[in-house]
Structure formats: C-alpha cells, structure tokens
Scaffold this active site. Structure first.
Site: not given
Length: 244
Positions: A40, A101
């Site tokens: 990701s 993230k």
C-alpha cells in the site's frame, strides 16, 4: 563450589533481566522496529522492508506501551505530525492492528480526490509524471504510472496511479475533525486508508510514531532470521535509506 555456581546463575539472571528492561525501554521510548507486509505504500516502502519508527516524534500515548496498556489517557509530550510524514498508527477500527500511511490532512483540513488528483483545502497538489515503476500484482509484472507529488508546504514524495478511474480517484470532501488526521497510502489505487470507511480519520492518540529509516530489506528470497539466505535476497540499495 555450590555457592559459586548459585552466584553465577544469579548474575546471569540479573543480566538477562537488565537486558530485557533496556530493550523494552528503547522500544517504548525511542525506536521500535516494524516490517512492511503489503504494497500500500509503494514505491516508498516495499514488502520486505524493515524500518525503525521514532516513538518520541509525536509524544507518547497508551499505544506507545507494550500491549497498549491503558495506564494513562491522551498524549504525553505530544506534537502534531507534519503533512507528508510517514506514520505508524493503530487502526481505529480495532485499536490493535498496526498501519502505516502518509499524513495528508491535518485537523481542520478539507481533503478530496478529483480525477486522481489530490486536493487539499480546495487546491490541487502538483503532480509530475516520472514514467513507470516496475511493479507486480499476483505474479504479473508491469509498469505502474509513477508520479512525484508536491504538498502545499513543498515536501515531495512518489506515488503510483495504477488506474485512471479507480474506486478512490473521485471522492467526497473529507473535513478532518479536531484531534484527528487524514492518511493515505502512496499506492493510491491499492491502499485502504482514510478514504475507506474501514479506516476513516485517525485519532492523534492512535499514533505510534514516525517512520525514519529502512535498516533491512529482502525481496522474498531471504529472511531476516536466516543469514545464509541474505546474499540472494537482500535489497542492498535500500539499506539505511531515509524515509521521506
């Protein structure tokens, strides 16, 4: 003779206890190692990267402690992340799963993606095409469109755009509430992040720390705990790489 053996055993036990306490102290207050299990955050972070996360960068919460012990509420010596930081946090849905993230939205910001372009407070960020990134999906190799994204403060990082009209390429406007962050993966079409209900806004209390440096990286043909496999599987070009 028996007393000498007993004393030697006790010294060994004390040494082990001290070593464990020091390791726990470093892990809790200074740096904690993490590894990357998914794609990701490509191209910034790859599956098989091992990195150190600064625990003191944003101060300390219960999630800074082993097992998330609820010894106190809020953050001690807390500070707000900077936009563009790569941060590790506990997934708000369960407060147990570690996620990593990039911080995109700060409290009060309005975040939206339009036509695959990130907008912050109604202003599109700068995107510069850089060609392709060698990627793979389910064993299939391909060139993923690679871009350099420039945030309002001037910080830059690389992002992938696998689809021109993906599920997250056009979103509603997200207004970041007080005490929360909006986070996104650099692999924009292959990341469960604040655009997904499963993640949503991240409370500041869920922050664990800021990703700082890649200290080890393997390509799937080696293991950190099997040194005899390293010559064939280490990504030497990624060792001791600063994360930005």
């Amino acid at each position: 003779m028996a007393e000498r053996k007993s004393g030697g055993l006790w010294e060994t036990v004390k040494t082990l206890v001290y070593a464990v306490l020091i390791a726990l102290g470093v892990r809790t207050l200074a740096y904690e190692p993490f590894n990357i299990p998914s794609g990701s955050m490509k191209p910034t972070l790859l599956v098989g990267d091992y990195l150190f996360v600064s625990k003191f960068a944003y101060g300390y919460s219960r999630y800074s402690l082993p097992f998330g012990l609820p010894l106190f509420e809020g953050r001690i010596l807390g500070s707000l992340p900077e936009r563009g930081d790569v941060a590790v946090f506990k997934l708000p849905a369960d407060n147990q799963t570690d996620y990593i993230k990039r911080v995109i939205g700060l409290p009060g910001d309005r975040i939206q993606v339009r036509g695959g372009v990130l907008h912050i407070n109604d202003q599109p960020v700068e995107l510069a095409a850089l060609g392709g990134f060698d990627d793979d999906m389910e064993g299939r190799r391909f060139k993923a469109p690679l871009f350099e994204e420039t945030l309002p403060e001037g910080r830059t990082h690389l992002v992938l755009d696998l689809q021109s009209n993906g599920a997250f390429d056009n979103t509603k406007v997200y207004t970041v509430p007080a005490g929360h962050l909006f986070v996104m993966g650099d692999n924009r079409d292959n990341s469960l992040d604040s655009r997904a209900d499963h993640v949503g806004f991240v409370p500041l209390d869920n922050l664990i720390g800021r990703a700082e440096i890649i200290f080890f990286s393997v390509n799937g043909q080696a293991s950190l705990l099997e040194p005899w496999t390293w010559p064939w599987g280490i990504r030497f070009d990624r060792l001791l790489t600063l994360i930005h």
